[in-house]
Design an enzyme around this catalytic site. Structure first.
Site, mmCIF file in Angstrom:
data_model
loop_
_atom_site.group_PDB
_atom_site.id
_atom_site.type_symbol
_atom_site.label_atom_id
_atom_site.label_comp_id
_atom_site.label_asym_id
_atom_site.label_seq_id
_atom_site.Cartn_x
_atom_site.Cartn_y
_atom_site.Cartn_z
ATOM 1 N N ARG A 48 0.432 3.535 12.311
ATOM 2 C CA ARG A 48 -0.293 3.132 11.107
ATOM 3 C C ARG A 48 0.683 2.411 10.187
ATOM 4 O O ARG A 48 1.816 2.871 10.010
ATOM 5 C CB ARG A 48 -0.831 4.394 10.410
ATOM 6 C CG ARG A 48 -1.753 4.108 9.256
ATOM 7 C CD ARG A 48 -2.145 5.378 8.520
ATOM 8 N NE ARG A 48 -1.281 5.628 7.392
ATOM 9 C CZ ARG A 48 -1.594 6.406 6.344
ATOM 10 N NH1 ARG A 48 -2.758 7.035 6.337
ATOM 11 N NH2 ARG A 48 -0.767 6.583 5.360
ATOM 12 N N TYR A 60 -1.310 3.506 -2.040
ATOM 13 C CA TYR A 60 -1.492 4.618 -1.109
ATOM 14 C C TYR A 60 -0.666 4.418 0.173
ATOM 15 O O TYR A 60 -0.610 3.321 0.733
ATOM 16 C CB TYR A 60 -2.977 4.770 -0.713
ATOM 17 C CG TYR A 60 -3.080 5.694 0.457
ATOM 18 C CD1 TYR A 60 -2.923 7.059 0.279
ATOM 19 C CD2 TYR A 60 -3.196 5.200 1.747
ATOM 20 C CE1 TYR A 60 -2.898 7.918 1.357
ATOM 21 C CE2 TYR A 60 -3.185 6.048 2.830
ATOM 22 C CZ TYR A 60 -3.032 7.403 2.630
ATOM 23 O OH TYR A 60 -2.976 8.248 3.706
ATOM 24 N N ASP A 112 -5.070 2.355 6.738
ATOM 25 C CA ASP A 112 -5.941 3.220 5.927
ATOM 26 C C ASP A 112 -6.199 2.548 4.577
ATOM 27 O O ASP A 112 -5.275 2.327 3.795
ATOM 28 C CB ASP A 112 -5.240 4.574 5.723
ATOM 29 C CG ASP A 112 -6.158 5.636 5.125
ATOM 30 O OD1 ASP A 112 -7.260 5.284 4.672
ATOM 31 O OD2 ASP A 112 -5.760 6.814 5.132
ATOM 32 N N HIS A 164 -8.177 3.918 2.382
ATOM 33 C CA HIS A 164 -8.258 5.085 1.501
ATOM 34 C C HIS A 164 -9.360 4.947 0.447
ATOM 35 O O HIS A 164 -9.128 5.131 -0.752
ATOM 36 C CB HIS A 164 -6.890 5.371 0.855
ATOM 37 C CG HIS A 164 -6.580 6.843 0.786
ATOM 38 N ND1 HIS A 164 -6.721 7.562 -0.353
ATOM 39 C CD2 HIS A 164 -6.172 7.709 1.733
ATOM 40 C CE1 HIS A 164 -6.390 8.825 -0.126
ATOM 41 N NE2 HIS A 164 -6.059 8.942 1.140
ATOM 42 N N GLU A 184 -9.376 2.402 8.457
ATOM 43 C CA GLU A 184 -9.817 3.746 8.053
ATOM 44 C C GLU A 184 -10.377 3.762 6.635
ATOM 45 O O GLU A 184 -9.822 3.110 5.737
ATOM 46 C CB GLU A 184 -8.609 4.666 8.149
ATOM 47 C CG GLU A 184 -8.877 6.101 7.787
ATOM 48 C CD GLU A 184 -7.618 6.939 7.941
ATOM 49 O OE1 GLU A 184 -6.737 6.598 8.771
ATOM 50 O OE2 GLU A 184 -7.492 7.937 7.213
ATOM 51 N N GLU A 232 -12.307 12.026 7.021
ATOM 52 C CA GLU A 232 -11.322 13.063 6.722
ATOM 53 C C GLU A 232 -11.751 13.956 5.556
ATOM 54 O O GLU A 232 -11.251 15.061 5.436
ATOM 55 C CB GLU A 232 -9.930 12.470 6.481
ATOM 56 C CG GLU A 232 -9.816 11.635 5.227
ATOM 57 C CD GLU A 232 -8.400 11.083 5.023
ATOM 58 O OE1 GLU A 232 -7.821 10.567 5.986
ATOM 59 O OE2 GLU A 232 -7.898 11.187 3.898
ATOM 60 N N ARG A 243 -13.178 11.299 11.842
ATOM 61 C CA ARG A 243 -11.868 11.805 11.431
ATOM 62 C C ARG A 243 -11.874 13.259 10.966
ATOM 63 O O ARG A 243 -10.910 13.725 10.362
ATOM 64 C CB ARG A 243 -11.363 10.944 10.259
ATOM 65 C CG ARG A 243 -11.138 9.516 10.595
ATOM 66 C CD ARG A 243 -9.693 9.171 10.793
ATOM 67 N NE ARG A 243 -8.842 9.497 9.680
ATOM 68 C CZ ARG A 243 -7.661 10.095 9.800
ATOM 69 N NH1 ARG A 243 -7.205 10.446 10.988
ATOM 70 N NH2 ARG A 243 -6.917 10.335 8.737
ATOM 71 N N GLU A 279 -3.865 11.868 14.429
ATOM 72 C CA GLU A 279 -2.849 11.524 13.416
ATOM 73 C C GLU A 279 -1.737 12.574 13.447
ATOM 74 O O GLU A 279 -2.000 13.765 13.549
ATOM 75 C CB GLU A 279 -3.502 11.514 12.028
ATOM 76 C CG GLU A 279 -2.531 11.164 10.914
ATOM 77 C CD GLU A 279 -3.219 11.133 9.544
ATOM 78 O OE1 GLU A 279 -4.335 11.681 9.416
ATOM 79 O OE2 GLU A 279 -2.635 10.555 8.618
ATOM 80 N N TRP A 329 -9.109 7.161 -5.389
ATOM 81 C CA TRP A 329 -7.718 7.144 -4.911
ATOM 82 C C TRP A 329 -7.701 7.169 -3.398
ATOM 83 O O TRP A 329 -8.494 7.801 -2.771
ATOM 84 C CB TRP A 329 -6.937 8.360 -5.436
ATOM 85 C CG TRP A 329 -5.547 8.327 -4.898
ATOM 86 C CD1 TRP A 329 -4.535 7.484 -5.265
ATOM 87 C CD2 TRP A 329 -5.027 9.152 -3.847
ATOM 88 N NE1 TRP A 329 -3.414 7.738 -4.504
ATOM 89 C CE2 TRP A 329 -3.689 8.755 -3.621
ATOM 90 C CE3 TRP A 329 -5.568 10.184 -3.062
ATOM 91 C CZ2 TRP A 329 -2.872 9.337 -2.657
ATOM 92 C CZ3 TRP A 329 -4.772 10.771 -2.108
ATOM 93 C CH2 TRP A 329 -3.434 10.351 -1.911
HETATM 94 O O1 KDG Z 1 -5.000 15.225 0.937
HETATM 95 C C1 KDG Z 1 -5.133 13.876 1.062
HETATM 96 C C2 KDG Z 1 -4.314 13.373 2.221
HETATM 97 O O2 KDG Z 1 -4.462 14.194 3.319
HETATM 98 C C3 KDG Z 1 -4.770 11.986 2.565
HETATM 99 O O3 KDG Z 1 -4.443 11.146 1.496
HETATM 100 C C4 KDG Z 1 -4.077 11.490 3.804
HETATM 101 O O4 KDG Z 1 -5.658 9.698 4.008
HETATM 102 C C5 KDG Z 1 -4.808 10.407 4.512
HETATM 103 C C6 KDG Z 1 -4.496 10.210 5.922
HETATM 104 O O5 KDG Z 1 -5.165 9.400 6.545
HETATM 105 O O6 KDG Z 1 -3.603 10.879 6.412
HETATM 106 MG MG MG Z 2 -6.824 8.682 5.533
#
Ligand code: KDG
Ligand code: MG
Length: 429
Positions: free
Chosen positions: A174, A186, A237, A239, A263, A289, A310, A366, A429
């Site tokens: 990644r 991020y 990602d 995010h 992602e 996630e 995820r 991951e 975020w």
């Molecule tokens: O708690 C938040 C994190 O686990 C996250 O920001 C990590 O997005 C993330 C990732 O893909 O690992």
């Molecule tokens: Mg993520």
């Protein structure tokens, strides 16, 4: 009459005529359950369940930034009704905690149920002297493909980080990079091998510009493809930061660099918005996630709006519930890609690896290194070699928790960052 009455000899005869409190075999009563909160490098919440024959199992219950809510849910509401139950009845206990709560789903509830479920699978493996993946149908592959996190302050820094990951043997990487004009973004943080965003004190405030980001990311991947060629699987990602049409533009502009996945391009509460992204791009999408149940991803899977799901063992109801999500996904050609950041403890990592090794429609896992002090507190039998991981063949999950050492790392309140646009508007975020 509950399971706690096992062995009393007073039989409740069900409508089918079978004495419900007798069962077919002897029981394995839960005699103790405790929540252990520690902070070796970062906060972790762990449930430890012990049975009458002295076998104990561990379950991860860590909910980043809201850890003590799960601790309270488990200690005040779950543990009192677990004692005396038959630890072997994993599915029944899952349903007892889910349906029995009346209130459905939600991260705190599902983390708590996940911790119980994971600990019970650990106990069952130890009781039968087999690793958990053997209980899940056995290995479907020789090892688990993982991706590591390469990041840098700028493009060249990120190119170098990707090269380092390749040297370490990673077969999928990644890539996240700092963006000129933004102080932080991020995925770029302290440490080269992991990115731990939670900080002590009030949440850190980051600044965000969608325009700068959208113009920048294709340049990053153009450079990475130039350096590393066509064959290296690359991931990214977003995010949760774009709108559907912005995400469509990004996916389209990244098509020449054929990512393994893009992602969380959008926050996924509005699931039909993924249709719009799909209409415009063939870049594969990974989401889930922050999901905590099969109902959160049902539409995304059934409409084939994503390519990878995820969901993580700790946040989505444990191994039992994750298997149901994977089975649904298998019907629709969606593969798994479990979240594996450092805010899931080694107990969750091990559980994920047993799941990954066994489930047919596995995609990728991951893998973000835990800090050394985390690994000292949670010794584990899983290992990494040549881009692949294996959970090991120790009975159960193969993870132990050194409680004496854990007590030297007390809980410290910490929060994930928040994000504001350049004009101060609150953003995801
Ligand atoms: O708690 C938040 C994190 O686990 C996250 O920001 C990590 O997005 C993330 C990732 O893909 O690992
Ligand atoms: Mg993520």
């Amino acid at each position: 009459m509950g399971q706690a009455s096992h062995g009393t000899g007073i039989g409740f005869v069900s409508l089918l005529g079978w004495p419900r409190d007798k069962g077919f075999l002897s029981t394995m009563k839960i005699t103790d359950a405790r929540v252990i909160v520690c902070s070796p490098g970062r906060n972790f919440v762990t449930l430890k369940i012990t049975t009458e024959d002295g076998i104990h199992g561990l379950g991860d219950a860590t909910l980043n930034g809201r850890e003590l809510a799960v601790t309270g849910y488990l200690s005040d509401h779950v543990i009192p009704i677990l004692i005396g139950r038959d630890a072997r009845r994993i599915e029944d206990i899952w349903q007892y905690l889910y349906k029995g709560a009346y209130w459905r789903r939600g991260p705190v509830t599902m983390c708590s149920i996940a911790a119980v479920d994971t600990a019970l699978w650990d106990i069952k493996g130890k009781a039968l002297n087999v690793p958990v993946y053997q209980l899940l149908g056995g290995a479907s592959r020789d090892g688990v493909l993982v991706y590591g996190h390469a990041s840098g302050q700028d493009i060249e820094d990120t190119v170098q980080a990707v090269a380092e990951y390749r040297k370490l043997g990673y077969k999928a990487i990644r890539a996240q990079s700092g963006i000129p004009g933004l102080q932080s973004t991020y995925g770029v943080g302290r440490g080269k091998m992991y990115y731990e965003p939670a900080e002590k004190g009030a949440p850190v405030e980051n600044a965000w510009s969608t325009d700068l980001y959208l113009n920048f990311v294709p340049r990053l991947f153009e450079r990475l493809r130039k350096e590393f060629g066509e064959d290296l699987p690359l991931l990214h990602d977003v995010h949760h930061r774009l709108t559907p049409i912005e995400a469509a533009r990004l996916g389209k502009s990244l098509e020449p660099f054929h990512l393994f996945w893009l992602e969380d391009p959008v926050p996924a509460e509005l699931q039909e918005s993924l249709r719009l992204i799909r209409q415009h791009t063939t870049t594969p999408i990974a989401i889930g996630e922050v999901f905590n149940s099969i109902y959160d991803c049902q539409q995304l899977i059934q409409e084939q709006l994503i390519d990878y799901i995820r969901t993580a063992v700790v946040h989505a109801g444990g191994i039992s519930h994750l298997r149901k999500i994977a089975s649904l996904a298998e019907l629709y050609h969606v593969r798994t890609g479990c979240h594996g950041a450092t805010d899931m403890s080694p107990v969750c990592m091990a559980a994920a690896l047993h799941f990954d090794l066994s489930v047919h429609n596995f995609g990728i896992q991951e893998y973000m290194h835990h800090a050394e002090e985390t690994d000292r507190v949670f010794s584990h039998s899983y290992s990494f070699s040549d881009g692949m991981m294996h959970p090991g063949d120790a009975p159960g999950l193969g993870v132990d928790l050194d409680e004496a050492l854990a007590s030297k790392y007390p809980y410290r309140r910490a929060y994930l960052p928040i994000n504001r646009k350049l004009d101060g508007t609150m953003h995801s975020w």
